[in-house]
Every structure is written in C-alpha cells, then in structure tokens.
Design a protein around this motif. Sequence first.
Motif, PDB file in Angstrom:
ATOM      1  N   UNK A  85       0.851  -1.185   0.000  1.00 55.93           N
ATOM      2  CA  UNK A  85       0.000   0.000   0.000  1.00 55.93           C
ATOM      3  C   UNK A  85       0.893   1.243   0.000  1.00 55.93           C
ATOM      4  N   UNK A  86       0.383   2.341  -0.556  1.00 53.09           N
ATOM      5  CA  UNK A  86       1.168   3.576  -0.644  1.00 53.09           C
ATOM      6  C   UNK A  86       1.653   4.037   0.722  1.00 53.09           C
ATOM      7  N   UNK A  87       0.858   3.835   1.772  1.00 49.26           N
ATOM      8  CA  UNK A  87       1.276   4.241   3.123  1.00 49.26           C
ATOM      9  C   UNK A  87       2.520   3.473   3.562  1.00 49.26           C
ATOM     10  N   UNK A  88       2.566   2.177   3.255  1.00 49.92           N
ATOM     11  CA  UNK A  88       3.728   1.363   3.587  1.00 49.92           C
ATOM     12  C   UNK A  88       4.961   1.871   2.858  1.00 49.92           C
ATOM     13  N   UNK A  89       4.806   2.208   1.575  1.00 50.23           N
ATOM     14  CA  UNK A  89       5.932   2.702   0.782  1.00 50.23           C
ATOM     15  C   UNK A  89       6.408   4.050   1.320  1.00 50.23           C
ATOM     16  N   UNK A  90       5.491   4.949   1.668  1.00 46.95           N
ATOM     17  CA  UNK A  90       5.881   6.262   2.197  1.00 46.95           C
ATOM     18  C   UNK A  90       6.656   6.114   3.504  1.00 46.95           C
ATOM     19  N   UNK A  91       6.229   5.214   4.357  1.00 47.79           N
ATOM     20  CA  UNK A  91       6.958   5.003   5.605  1.00 47.79           C
ATOM     21  C   UNK A  91       8.395   4.579   5.324  1.00 47.79           C
ATOM     22  N   UNK A  93      10.569   7.485   4.256  1.00 48.16           N
ATOM     23  CA  UNK A  93      10.794   8.543   5.241  1.00 48.16           C
ATOM     24  C   UNK A  93      11.579   8.114   6.468  1.00 48.16           C
ATOM     25  N   UNK A  94      11.739   6.803   6.707  1.00 52.76           N
ATOM     26  CA  UNK A  94      12.270   6.380   7.991  1.00 52.76           C
ATOM     27  C   UNK A  94      13.140   5.139   7.874  1.00 52.76           C
ATOM     28  N   UNK A  95      14.371   5.255   8.386  1.00 53.27           N
ATOM     29  CA  UNK A  95      15.259   4.088   8.436  1.00 53.27           C
ATOM     30  C   UNK A  95      14.684   3.018   9.363  1.00 53.27           C
ATOM     31  N   UNK A 102      19.958  -8.942  -2.154  1.00 52.97           N
ATOM     32  CA  UNK A 102      18.964  -8.164  -2.910  1.00 52.97           C
ATOM     33  C   UNK A 102      18.032  -7.411  -1.969  1.00 52.97           C
ATOM     34  N   UNK A 103      17.674  -8.020  -0.855  1.00 50.74           N
ATOM     35  CA  UNK A 103      16.787  -7.368   0.100  1.00 50.74           C
ATOM     36  C   UNK A 103      17.465  -6.155   0.727  1.00 50.74           C
ATOM     37  N   UNK A 104      18.750  -6.290   1.083  1.00 48.95           N
ATOM     38  CA  UNK A 104      19.490  -5.158   1.642  1.00 48.95           C
ATOM     39  C   UNK A 104      19.599  -4.016   0.637  1.00 48.95           C
ATOM     40  N   UNK A 105      19.851  -4.356  -0.631  1.00 44.18           N
ATOM     41  CA  UNK A 105      19.962  -3.322  -1.656  1.00 44.18           C
ATOM     42  C   UNK A 105      18.622  -2.639  -1.909  1.00 44.18           C
ATOM     43  N   UNK A 106      17.531  -3.392  -1.810  1.00 47.14           N
ATOM     44  CA  UNK A 106      16.212  -2.775  -1.951  1.00 47.14           C
ATOM     45  C   UNK A 106      16.001  -1.724  -0.870  1.00 47.14           C
ATOM     46  N   UNK A 107      16.378  -2.025   0.372  1.00 45.49           N
ATOM     47  CA  UNK A 107      16.207  -1.073   1.460  1.00 45.49           C
ATOM     48  C   UNK A 107      17.090   0.154   1.267  1.00 45.49           C
ATOM     49  N   UNK A 108      18.316  -0.047   0.771  1.00 46.02           N
ATOM     50  CA  UNK A 108      19.191   1.087   0.462  1.00 46.02           C
ATOM     51  C   UNK A 108      18.545   1.969  -0.596  1.00 46.02           C
TER      52      UNK A 108
END
Length: 266
Positions: free
Chosen positions: A73-79, A82-84, A236-242
């Motif tokens: 959901x867009x709310x999940x993506x926005x979080x 905006x936040x480490x 891949x998961x770590x790079x996605x978060x970066x």
Amino acid sequence: MPKTIPVDTNDFRVELCDDGVAEVILGEPGVMPTTSVTGHGAIAVIWPRLAAEPGVRSILVRSEGKGFCAGGHAELVRQMLDSAQHRARVMREARLLVQSMVDCDLPIVSAISGAAVGAGAAVALLADVSVASHTAKIIDGHTKIGVAAGDHAAVIWPLLCGMAKAKYHLLTCAPLTGAEAERIGLVSLAVPEAELQHTARRIAKELAAGSPAALAHTKRSLNHWLRAAWPAFEHSLALEMIDFAGSDAREGLAAFEERRPPRFGT
C-alpha cells in the motif's frame, strides 16, 4: 461452517475447513487487495502459525478481491521512504515472509487471479504449487519504482524460469499472463479463470489427504535449492532497502501516483 482464526490485519482472513485445508483469503469482493502496514507483518507470520494448528494439513492462499494482490500500500511505501526504522522493520518482515513459506512443512497452494504484484507476487510464487488463471497478470514492479527487486525474486525466479527470463522480467517489469508464466515455468499450472478456484482447491484437498511426513520431507529437501540461493536473497533485500532511501524511489512513487513516466537519476 469453516472455523476462522483471528489475525491482526484486515488484509486477509483465515478459514480452517473440515477437510484439513486452511484458506488464507486475501481482500474483499470488488476491492484490489494490497499489503498494508499491519498486513505486511501479519502475512509473514501466518505460515508457522497454521503449521502448528491442529488438523491443518495444507494451505490454500487465494483472493476474493479484484486481483490476487497489488503489493505494498502507498502508506507502507511512504513510511519506507521517510524512515530508516520503518525500512528496517519491513526488511525483517520481508525476510520472515520468505523464510516462513520456505520452512513451512505444510504444502502451500496459490490460486492466482488478476494482478499479482510485489509482495503479492512473492506469496503467489513462493507457494509449492502455484495455479494461475490464463488471464492473471504477474509482475515484479520494483525497478519501475526505483528500487531493487529484493523481496523474493532473486531467490526463486532464476530457479523457476531460468536466468535469462528472470533478468528480462525483473529488469524491465514486463508483465506475464498466467498462460505465459506457465509456458516459461514461473507457475505450476495455468487454467481458465472459471476453473481456477476449483482446480487450486482440488490440489490443496488432495495434498491434505496425503502423507504429512512424505510431503513435508519432500518439500524440505527440495527447498534446499532455495536455501542455497539465500545469500543472493539477503543481498537483494538489503539493496532494496538502500534504494528506498534514495531519490529514485521518491520519484518512482510520485510518478506512479501522478500517472506519468518516472524521471530517474535527475
């Protein structure tokens, strides 16, 4: 009347049937299922919970919505943008989702109708037997919004459909119909939409009637192929978060919401 068990989200519900099949039912009629902030964590932990539920012998995951699941959901993506702290939480949940489905000794069947994107595609394709309607639309949309394809793709797409097809679809985000997904080996079966739910449930019921030990041990052995690819998944998961901390992800979300092509790297 099936027994229901409580879950900490409105994204899905769980029904326990008399024949040993537990149904994880995504969404509501007429609405496209998405993965909310609470749902992302809830879907990650439901698999070991069902494996420990007395009388459950197989799991069927299906949708009652307009599609299978459109992902975060867009709310999940926005979080995450905006936040480490939120990125770290989602990373833990994404890892747990994949690990829980791989380690669950119960056979899992997915019935894929309509769109299966992002986390929805992860659940659909990590199932042990994936049944798609001919007109289903499977897409890993990560690179389209400016982040690495990290939540499941690196661990399973190359094994299912080969490296050449995996790279093409993960780099370009080119969608696959259910029929095409079956042709390249990304899903187990593709059937007409009218036969989807019946076919998937028949398979789940057949598995529920099988030898629990034989099925669990076969699944556990085969899934060592996925465990061997685990370093690629973690990377891949770590790079996605970066990438979610970068400007391309912000531009990708803005372009999606404004229905325009993204302008990456500017």
